[in-house]
Design an enzyme around this catalytic site. Sequence first.
Site, mmCIF file in Angstrom:
data_model
loop_
_atom_site.group_PDB
_atom_site.id
_atom_site.type_symbol
_atom_site.label_atom_id
_atom_site.label_comp_id
_atom_site.label_asym_id
_atom_site.label_seq_id
_atom_site.Cartn_x
_atom_site.Cartn_y
_atom_site.Cartn_z
ATOM 1 N N ASP A 257 0.851 -1.192 0.000
ATOM 2 C CA ASP A 257 0.000 0.000 0.000
ATOM 3 C C ASP A 257 0.886 1.241 0.000
ATOM 4 O OD1 ASP A 257 0.568 0.782 2.868
ATOM 5 O OD2 ASP A 257 -0.290 -1.209 3.215
ATOM 6 N N GLU B 294 20.761 -22.434 -18.378
ATOM 7 C CA GLU B 294 20.021 -21.552 -17.464
ATOM 8 C C GLU B 294 20.951 -20.523 -16.822
ATOM 9 O OE1 GLU B 294 16.366 -24.544 -16.150
ATOM 10 O OE2 GLU B 294 18.286 -24.696 -15.092
#
Length: 723
Positions: free
Chosen positions: A530, A610
């Site tokens: 928030d 990877e």
Amino acid sequence: MSIGISDDGKLFTIDTENTSYQMKVTSQGHLIHTHYGRRIYGDASINLERKDRGFSQNPTPEKKLRDYSIDYLPLELSGFGSGDYRTSAVTIMNGDGSTCFNPVFEGYELKKGKYSIEGLPAFATDNAETLVITLVDKASQVRARLFYSFLQEKDIITRALEIENDGDKDIRILKAMSTSFDIAYGDYDLISFPGRHCYERVENREHVSWGCKRLGSTRGYSSHQMNPAFILAERNTDEENGEAIACALVYSGSFVAEVEKSQYGSFRVQIGINDEAFSYPLAPGECFRGPEAILSFSAEGLDRLSYNLHMAARENLIREIPDRKHRPVLINSWEGCYFDFSAQNIIDLARDAKTLGADMVVMDDGWFGKRDDDFSGLGDWYVNEKKLKMTLGEMVERINKEGIRFGIWFEPEMVCEDSDLYRAHPDWALTVPGRTPSYGRSQLVLDFSRKEVRDNIFEQMSRIMDSANIEYIKWDANRHISEFFSRGAEDQGTTGYRYMLGLYEFLEKFKNRYPGVILEGCSGGGGRFDYGMLHYFPFIWTSDNTDPIDRLSIQRGTSFFYPPETMGCHVSASPNHQDGRETPFFTRCATALTGTFGYELVPSRLSDEERSIMKWANEYNRSNWEIISKGRYHRLSDPEQDDYYAWMIVANDGSKAILHTVSKTNHGNNRSVSIRLRGLDEKAWYRIGENVVSGSVLMYSGMLIPDRKGCYEAGIFIIEKVE
Ligand code: GLA
């Protein structure tokens, strides 16, 4: 001047670059809301019809006021018990036991600069004014003060509420919405961001029909379950077209947002501290200050609305941190090691980090007290040297010698019953005497409303911070509050609010003591994502769910209010630990790379291919950080509806953009996918791989996405302007 006031002092218009917010004092002294939308000139109250309406109370028995009722007028701050039957913005229990509050205009003040709110985070700017409007309930002499300010170019209006008891009796505030206003006409959709742990802030759009829709959290924190932010959009509004209003609360505790469609089709829109489990006593002369709420309006769809909000968060809310230039790419130990590690494992991660071009390792949960699982240890912030097999100082030194920076995990607001802290101070937890508490992850919440509790944790944390070169903290909070009972307080109706004030005070103090330390917010992932938290934490762990496909929906929902670099996004192992889904490594990177980037895995377990993608990805995030952290973000599709997802970020000068795509499914004989890009210069030419294409073609005709060969395939495209 951006705040215009009519000569008679009754009409107030706050203008931003493209919007106007207007209020007017009526003949009876009520403050009504006359307009919020595109820029207007003049008085919009001309649109409001007065009628004698049945069962809508009037302020006097006189015939001439039969057509005046606050039951249907669009109000700017509604009270309770005086004839307005819609959901109230402010409810007061008066000294005489009545709950009437009828706020009428008393006066206004225009001040230089933007207001701030003592003890609470708020947006800040050097370039604004503040309008303070005072309303009074004459019988009780309780005053409500409305503070308005704005961020001019971002089309943002900010508002805060203060309530002062100028009467001679004790009162109790039962409800105090930070912002509230009525829209007289329209037909709207409500876009909210509900979710759950591991699936936060996924967009939900619904038509607003009759009655009152309440969204909120009573969990003590803003929560995974509902974000303190919503959008009211005209029914045909989409990303690029149509009107929409965004509303959000700058607060991290329990909140409520209400949208009510009234009997005559008007809409009441409000957000503030949740009135359940809130009741605030106010003695004569005392004052209550609520958190700030912000509004933004766009006539150019949701894309523009998000841009306003992103730029405001970046430039007016989030505190500057030393690493603004580029956030360190990190390897976090959690999903790679969980509770099972020694210092050597963390040093090994650092070595890998160095070879692969990452910047930092973060030692997550498990390094302190007695903590080999999540049943004990929280509250005891001393290093478990037996487990690490060396001191923290020595470990960090060795990590730094590898050329890698070090970060550490704390969960300061929590305590386990099996801890020295709890054994010494059982009353420091939020529990009710004589009542069995409820447990979350086998832990209790510490009473951060109490200074002695905060001081103890601060001191424990400082001892750790001062013992080693710690450059980063991940701050977690892994349960919600249930028993709102502080043994340090006489009145329990304020416990949730004072907890938040205590937390903000702690963070303020911590930031001042360790200004160079980077803070990552977290609450079981995105349980406190928030604007209140963002003031202190420039980014937040978006979700405990690291599955890249679920993350498409989570990150997309988050992007409506919060800019991409505020989202902590990490690549984790496959099959994914939360849902078992298998995805290609490149896809995991493509999903995470437009946020604050890192890993939750042990690189030595990766294949050579990877590892080489990892090297490339670290460099990609670094070299595009300027665009990611400052550019304009565009949502190009919806993974809940489309079988692929695409998003792009464009540099503010339009010279470069990055486009990411991920397919959610695959079919035999797939349909081709072409995406219309956004934010480019229609007259310019852009290089994408081998091709040079005009901005107008890319935006108005589209860009063909190469055919998918498998499920969950991703694409990353760099789009550069050709001089
Ligand atoms: C929370 C966080 C995780 C991890 C664990 C550790 O769930 O969101 O990332 O830090 O706690 O216990």
